[in-house]
Write an enzyme that holds these catalytic residues in place. Structure first.
Site, PDB file in Angstrom:
ATOM      1  CG  HIS A 129       2.447  11.681  -7.818  1.00  0.00           C
ATOM      2  ND1 HIS A 129       2.957  13.026  -7.910  1.00  0.00           N
ATOM      3  CD2 HIS A 129       3.234  10.793  -7.801  1.00  0.00           C
ATOM      4  CE1 HIS A 129       4.373  12.830  -8.149  1.00  0.00           C
ATOM      5  NE2 HIS A 129       4.499  11.566  -8.309  1.00  0.00           N
ATOM      6  CG  PHE A 130       0.690   9.856  -1.425  1.00  0.00           C
ATOM      7  CD1 PHE A 130       1.288   9.857  -0.403  1.00  0.00           C
ATOM      8  CD2 PHE A 130      -0.254  10.843  -1.469  1.00  0.00           C
ATOM      9  CE1 PHE A 130       1.226  10.850   0.593  1.00  0.00           C
ATOM     10  CE2 PHE A 130      -0.689  11.741  -0.738  1.00  0.00           C
ATOM     11  CZ  PHE A 130       0.251  11.720   0.540  1.00  0.00           C
TER      12      PHE A 130
END
Length: 437
Positions: free
Chosen positions: A239-240
């Site tokens: 994830h970012f």
């Protein structure tokens, strides 16, 4: 020796429970709840020439035109909708925030809501690459109401928005979801190919997706960040993070010195006169050139077990890469008790200059000196950074040119947010939420 630290994990979902394998009955993103599920879909136009993505042909189902900043408005509108529905653990807009006096303009925020009164959890910090563990919390367990929209490349190379698109489980969509413990306004998570359950490690395809999101949102106050394992990522599911901060990050204002330029036109520079040493990447003949150079650099760090953080700024035009060693020092007992007592975990946002503080005393006593002292513990030494640079350049097949260039700042280049007047002007132009038809 295995290195571990204890810290309170950040709660990013209302369904984040330890040792929980719940699924059915709560509208999650697993096989028990996916059949028939639908979510909004924003399909972006992929780069097809030697220019940054154009956004002139945005359409919505029946090919009606939308404003070029539609994704910016969509994200804000959907995030505010979740706020109205009470999905966040606290009201982040009520958190006290101030710019710390001094040369750099570090931003301090008092965010007591992110500090849980629960037992800290042990995290291994000496291994950047770890296998995905289905038994631990991952983003397939979030509720569908926490997901704002799917974010995918379009099939016909035009931009489309569908307010009610089926979830194609066979092709594992990328999604944008809220962080229920937000640091700032609009705090979201970009989760590439969510159903593939990828561990927290960068690959070319996923990093390109993050860069597309920065370009598509097109707002200079919206930045994306990435934390590797060992650099304060606590969920091992790729994830970012991203949010809006309507003032410049200190890192965006510092000088840099060019090291070299790749054959693809990507300029690589050293960050100057900042407590955390690192690199800046910008330019490139195509967006893909820039993305691939940065992702290959991150892959090199991963494979050499070097924790790191990444900030995507200036609508995808500039990318900062920080190898770091704070968690390792913490595990080895080399960080002072004074710094540990602040409970600040220096991840990408803190390294970039947004100091998220959990104790009122730290907020009241916040100073440039204190911020510098903390961030200096994060940084590699000059000698170690030089070794890391050689590793990266070998990985991306570069030789360092004997080239001395005057430092370049955002003010000289004209890029990046600059002043409160700029901020007020941009806010005045911010459109209302575009309603789908």
């Amino acid at each position: 020796m295995m290195l571990r630290i204890k810290r309170v994990p950040t709660v990013v979902s209302n369904y984040q429970k330890e040792d929980s394998d719940e699924g059915c009955g709560r509208n999650c993103l697993r096989s028990c709840c996916l059949p028939g599920a639908k979510l909004p879909l924003y399909a972006f136009k992929k780069e097809s020439s030697n220019v940054v993505v154009e956004k002139e042909s945005i359409s919505i189902d029946e090919k009606k035109e939308l404003q070029p900043d539609f994704l910016d408005s969509l994200l804000i509108g959907e995030w505010e909708d979740r706020m109205q529905r009470g999905l966040f653990r606290y009201d982040v807009t009520a958190c006290e925030t101030k710019v710390i006096p001094g040369k750099y303009g570090f931003v301090a925020q008092l965010n007591e809501g992110r500090h849980l009164k629960k037992r800290p959890t042990e995290f291994r910090v000496d291994k950047v690459l770890q296998p995905f563990d289905e038994s631990k919390f991952n983003f397939t367990k979030v509720g569908q109401e926490e997901v704002l929209f799917q974010f995918e490349a379009s099939e016909d190379n035009e931009v489309h928005f569908s307010p009610n698109a089926p979830i194609d489980a066979d092709n594992s969509p990328s999604v944008v979801a809220i962080n229920v413990s937000p640091i700032e306004y609009g705090h979201v998570l970009l989760i590439p190919r969510i159903l593939e359950c990828l561990p927290q490690r960068i690959d070319r395809q996923s990093f390109m997706l993050a860069l597309y999101m920065a370009v598509e949102v097109g707002n200079p106050f919206f930045r994306l960040g990435y934390n590797s394992l060992g650099a304060f990522a606590t969920i091992n599911h790729l994830h970012f993070q991203a949010y809006y901060l309507e003032t410049p990050f200190p890192i965006e204002k510092v000088s840099s010195k060019k090291i070299t330029t790749t054959n693809g036109g990507v300029e690589i520079s050293n960050i100057l006169n900042y407590p955390v040493r690192g690199f800046v990447f910008e330019g490139g003949k195509t967006m893909e050139e820039l993305s691939n150079v940065v992702s290959d650099a991150c892959i090199c760090l991963q494979e050499n077990n070097i924790p790191h953080n990444v900030l995507i700024a200036d609508c995808g035009k500039r990318i900062f890469l920080f190898p770091q060693c704070y968690a390792e020092k913490q595990a080895l007992g080399e960080v002072s008790s004074e710094l540990l007592d602040t409970q600040v975990n220096p991840a990408v946002w803190e390294i970039s200059g947004h100091m998220v503080l959990k104790r009122k005393v730290d907020y009241e006593e916040a100073s440039e000196e204190n911020a510098w002292r903390l961030l200096a513990e994060v940084s590699l030494s000059e000698e170690r950074l030089e070794e890391v640079k050689e590793l990266i350049f070998e990985a991306i097949c570069l030789e360092v040119k004997d080239e001395v260039v005057a430092p370049i700042t955002p003010d000289e280049s004209g890029s990046g947010p600059k002043s409160r007047e700029d901020i007020d002007a941009l806010k005045a132009l911010q459109p209302a939420m575009v309603q789908p038809v």
